[in-house]
Scaffold this active site. Structure first.
Site, PDB file in Angstrom:
ATOM      1  N   TYR A  56       0.826  -1.221   0.000  1.00 49.15           N
ATOM      2  CA  TYR A  56       0.000   0.000   0.000  1.00 49.15           C
ATOM      3  C   TYR A  56       0.856   1.266   0.000  1.00 49.15           C
ATOM      4  O   TYR A  56       0.436   2.294  -0.538  1.00 49.15           O
ATOM      5  CB  TYR A  56      -1.023  -0.028   1.152  1.00 49.15           C
ATOM      6  CG  TYR A  56      -2.084  -1.081   0.883  1.00 49.15           C
ATOM      7  CD1 TYR A  56      -3.168  -0.800   0.057  1.00 49.15           C
ATOM      8  CD2 TYR A  56      -1.959  -2.381   1.371  1.00 49.15           C
ATOM      9  CE1 TYR A  56      -4.110  -1.780  -0.258  1.00 49.15           C
ATOM     10  CE2 TYR A  56      -2.893  -3.374   1.069  1.00 49.15           C
ATOM     11  CZ  TYR A  56      -3.967  -3.053   0.245  1.00 49.15           C
ATOM     12  OH  TYR A  56      -4.887  -4.023  -0.076  1.00 49.15           O
ATOM     13  N   VAL A  91     -10.064   3.530  -3.593  1.00 45.68           N
ATOM     14  CA  VAL A  91      -9.301   4.051  -2.455  1.00 45.68           C
ATOM     15  C   VAL A  91      -8.429   5.232  -2.896  1.00 45.68           C
ATOM     16  O   VAL A  91      -7.728   5.821  -2.082  1.00 45.68           O
ATOM     17  CB  VAL A  91      -8.466   2.941  -1.778  1.00 45.68           C
ATOM     18  CG1 VAL A  91      -9.395   1.863  -1.203  1.00 45.68           C
ATOM     19  CG2 VAL A  91      -7.447   2.317  -2.729  1.00 45.68           C
ATOM     20  N   ASP A  92      -8.483   5.581  -4.185  1.00 45.36           N
ATOM     21  CA  ASP A  92      -7.740   6.773  -4.632  1.00 45.36           C
ATOM     22  C   ASP A  92      -8.498   8.035  -4.199  1.00 45.36           C
ATOM     23  O   ASP A  92      -9.609   7.963  -3.670  1.00 45.36           O
ATOM     24  CB  ASP A  92      -7.504   6.727  -6.154  1.00 45.36           C
ATOM     25  CG  ASP A  92      -8.788   6.843  -6.974  1.00 45.36           C
ATOM     26  OD1 ASP A  92      -9.589   7.763  -6.697  1.00 45.36           O
ATOM     27  OD2 ASP A  92      -8.999   6.025  -7.895  1.00 45.36           O
ATOM     28  N   HIS A 107     -14.503   1.463   0.635  1.00 45.48           N
ATOM     29  CA  HIS A 107     -13.384   0.548   0.867  1.00 45.48           C
ATOM     30  C   HIS A 107     -12.147   1.238   1.446  1.00 45.48           C
ATOM     31  O   HIS A 107     -11.048   0.709   1.343  1.00 45.48           O
ATOM     32  CB  HIS A 107     -13.037  -0.192  -0.434  1.00 45.48           C
ATOM     33  CG  HIS A 107     -14.133  -1.116  -0.883  1.00 45.48           C
ATOM     34  ND1 HIS A 107     -14.219  -1.648  -2.145  1.00 45.48           N
ATOM     35  CD2 HIS A 107     -15.202  -1.610  -0.208  1.00 45.48           C
ATOM     36  CE1 HIS A 107     -15.299  -2.416  -2.236  1.00 45.48           C
ATOM     37  NE2 HIS A 107     -15.917  -2.408  -1.079  1.00 45.48           N
ATOM     38  N   GLY A 180     -18.053   2.214 -14.057  1.00 47.62           N
ATOM     39  CA  GLY A 180     -16.791   1.496 -13.995  1.00 47.62           C
ATOM     40  C   GLY A 180     -16.625   0.527 -12.845  1.00 47.62           C
ATOM     41  O   GLY A 180     -15.577   0.499 -12.198  1.00 47.62           O
ATOM     42  N   THR A 181     -17.640  -0.276 -12.603  1.00 50.68           N
ATOM     43  CA  THR A 181     -17.485  -1.335 -11.594  1.00 50.68           C
ATOM     44  C   THR A 181     -18.069  -2.632 -12.128  1.00 50.68           C
ATOM     45  O   THR A 181     -19.130  -2.622 -12.754  1.00 50.68           O
ATOM     46  CB  THR A 181     -18.130  -0.966 -10.228  1.00 50.68           C
ATOM     47  OG1 THR A 181     -18.135  -2.137  -9.396  1.00 50.68           O
ATOM     48  CG2 THR A 181     -19.535  -0.413 -10.346  1.00 50.68           C
ATOM     49  N   SER A 182     -17.387  -3.728 -11.868  1.00 46.88           N
ATOM     50  CA  SER A 182     -17.853  -5.032 -12.354  1.00 46.88           C
ATOM     51  C   SER A 182     -18.995  -5.569 -11.480  1.00 46.88           C
ATOM     52  O   SER A 182     -19.587  -6.594 -11.799  1.00 46.88           O
ATOM     53  CB  SER A 182     -16.694  -6.031 -12.366  1.00 46.88           C
ATOM     54  OG  SER A 182     -16.202  -6.202 -11.052  1.00 46.88           O
TER      55      SER A 182
HETATM   56  P1  OAD Z   1     -13.187  -4.279 -11.276  1.00 49.63           P
HETATM   57  O1  OAD Z   1     -11.792  -4.364 -11.789  1.00 49.63           O
HETATM   58  O2  OAD Z   1     -13.796  -5.502 -10.731  1.00 49.63           O
HETATM   59  O3  OAD Z   1     -14.142  -3.746 -12.421  1.00 49.63           O
HETATM   60  C1  OAD Z   1     -13.787  -2.649 -13.217  1.00 49.63           C
HETATM   61  C2  OAD Z   1     -14.916  -2.321 -14.156  1.00 49.63           C
HETATM   62  O4  OAD Z   1     -14.554  -1.145 -14.876  1.00 49.63           O
HETATM   63  C3  OAD Z   1     -15.214  -3.424 -15.211  1.00 49.63           C
HETATM   64  O5  OAD Z   1     -16.609  -3.608 -15.318  1.00 49.63           O
HETATM   65  C4  OAD Z   1     -14.612  -2.848 -16.484  1.00 49.63           C
HETATM   66  O6  OAD Z   1     -15.316  -3.240 -17.660  1.00 49.63           O
HETATM   67  C5  OAD Z   1     -14.785  -1.342 -16.246  1.00 49.63           C
HETATM   68  N1  OAD Z   1     -13.837  -0.491 -16.977  1.00 49.63           N
HETATM   69  C6  OAD Z   1     -12.585  -0.776 -17.425  1.00 49.63           C
HETATM   70  N2  OAD Z   1     -12.046   0.299 -18.016  1.00 49.63           N
HETATM   71  C7  OAD Z   1     -12.974   1.282 -17.953  1.00 49.63           C
HETATM   72  C8  OAD Z   1     -13.000   2.643 -18.373  1.00 49.63           C
HETATM   73  N3  OAD Z   1     -11.967   3.222 -18.975  1.00 49.63           N
HETATM   74  N4  OAD Z   1     -14.123   3.336 -18.140  1.00 49.63           N
HETATM   75  C9  OAD Z   1     -15.189   2.779 -17.489  1.00 49.63           C
HETATM   76  N5  OAD Z   1     -15.210   1.517 -17.072  1.00 49.63           N
HETATM   77  C10 OAD Z   1     -14.109   0.779 -17.282  1.00 49.63           C
HETATM   78  O7  OAD Z   1     -13.195  -3.078 -10.212  1.00 49.63           O
HETATM   79  P2  OAD Z   1     -14.287  -2.742  -9.097  1.00 49.63           P
HETATM   80  O8  OAD Z   1     -15.651  -3.148  -9.530  1.00 49.63           O
HETATM   81  O9  OAD Z   1     -14.075  -1.327  -8.694  1.00 49.63           O
HETATM   82  O10 OAD Z   1     -11.834  -3.796  -3.268  1.00 49.63           O
HETATM   83  O11 OAD Z   1     -13.830  -3.682  -7.927  1.00 49.63           O
HETATM   84  C11 OAD Z   1     -14.509  -3.645  -6.691  1.00 49.63           C
HETATM   85  C12 OAD Z   1     -13.568  -3.926  -5.555  1.00 49.63           C
HETATM   86  O12 OAD Z   1     -12.849  -5.130  -5.815  1.00 49.63           O
HETATM   87  C13 OAD Z   1     -12.492  -2.907  -5.363  1.00 49.63           C
HETATM   88  O13 OAD Z   1     -12.934  -1.766  -4.612  1.00 49.63           O
HETATM   89  C14 OAD Z   1     -11.432  -3.650  -4.630  1.00 49.63           C
HETATM   90  C15 OAD Z   1     -11.476  -4.955  -5.386  1.00 49.63           C
HETATM   91  O14 OAD Z   1     -11.127  -6.078  -4.665  1.00 49.63           O
HETATM   92  C16 OAD Z   1     -10.908  -3.980  -2.297  1.00 49.63           C
HETATM   93  O15 OAD Z   1      -9.737  -4.074  -2.537  1.00 49.63           O
HETATM   94  C17 OAD Z   1     -11.484  -4.049  -0.945  1.00 49.63           C
END
Ligand code: OAD
Length: 237
Positions: A56, A91-92, A107, A180-182
């Site tokens: 980190y 976390v940014d 988070h 932008g979240t999966s």
């Molecule tokens: P993920 O990496 O799981 O998902 C990222 C999402 O962003 C996917 O759906 C991609 O298609 C999409 N994506 C990629 N590039 C993009 C762009 N330029 N513009 C828009 N979307 C884009 O990330 P999170 O869903 O944020 O937690 O993951 C959730 C949590 O899992 C995080 O907060 C982290 C991780 O483990 C902890 O570490 C506690």
């Protein structure tokens, strides 16, 4: 009197991808390079505190040179016309640096640290959280209460203390935007279910979405151009 509509924006790593930050689950993502059970779980912390402190530290130092992108800036600018709350899994600090004023970090935050607490201890209090900016901490470095300092990050296996506040925000939203979240990580992934059934839900993501609900409008684009499209849609309504 004119009352601003409430816009709740749930963001994930994809909103920061165009700022040069890795997402987690895309190819080339962070969890392809590192095992989250090792670097992002409470068991990982117990197994090797020095490793996590360094992991980190590196992310925190690397954040310094990153800049908010157009998507962060457009989300912030929507505060002129909407009552905006950002709920972020990130976390940014790019939403803050773009000018958003109401942000819930589900988070945790990379630029902050706090004392570690024992297994059956109370959870931390906000007063114990220390802002260290882009600095580093070391194994053996103690908080004022005498405990080892740890990153202010919610790891797998830990509670998500801000989820109650986030649920309240989603429940009272007039518009929900997800960027932008999966939607793979709970409880954040289930937040949209608390939205009033009559409000619109927009999702900006270049990939297909994993949730299916008749209200969802999928803007299939990266965050920057997707946000431009979203702002245009709002202006038309
Ligand atoms: P993920 O990496 O799981 O998902 C990222 C999402 O962003 C996917 O759906 C991609 O298609 C999409 N994506 C990629 N590039 C993009 C762009 N330029 N513009 C828009 N979307 C884009 O990330 P999170 O869903 O944020 O937690 O993951 C959730 C949590 O899992 C995080 O907060 C982290 C991780 O483990 C902890 O570490 C506690």
């Amino acid at each position: 009197m004119y009352k601003k509509q409430k816009l709740v924006v749930l963001t994930g790593a994809g909103v920061s991808a165009e700022s040069g930050l890795d997402t987690f689950r895309d190819s080339g993502g962070l969890w392809g390079k590192y095992d989250p059970q090792v670097v992002a779980s409470i068991d990982g912390w117990r197994a090797d505190k020095g490793l996590l402190i360094n992991f980190y530290n590196d992310l925190r130092v690397g954040l310094k040179d990153k800049q908010p992108n157009k998507a962060h800036l457009l989300i912030a600018s929507l505060e002129e016309k909407y009552n905006v709350t950002v709920i972020t899994q990130n976390v940014d600090n790019l939403h803050e640096r773009a000018g958003s004023t109401r942000i819930i970090h589900l988070h945790g935050e990379l630029t902050k640290v706090r004392p570690e607490l024992g297994e059956y201890d109370r959870t931390y209090s906000e007063k114990e959280v220390i802002d260290i900016g882009y600095g580093t901490i070391a194994l053996g470095e103690k908080a004022p209460n005498g405990q080892q300092l740890r990153p202010h990050i919610v790891w797998f296996g830990e509670a998500v203390p801000k989820i109650e506040k986030a649920i309240e925000e989603v429940e009272s939203a007039d518009i929900l935007l997800i960027v932008g979240t999966s939607l793979q990580v709970y409880p954040a992934a289930g937040l949209y279910r608390y939205a009033d059934p009559h409000i619109p839900i927009y999702i900006i993501d270049p990939k297909d979405v994993s949730i299916h609900d008749g209200r969802i409008v999928h803007i299939k684009a990266v965050a920057t151009s997707g946000m431009e499209e979203f702002v245009q849609k709002l202006e038309k309504n």
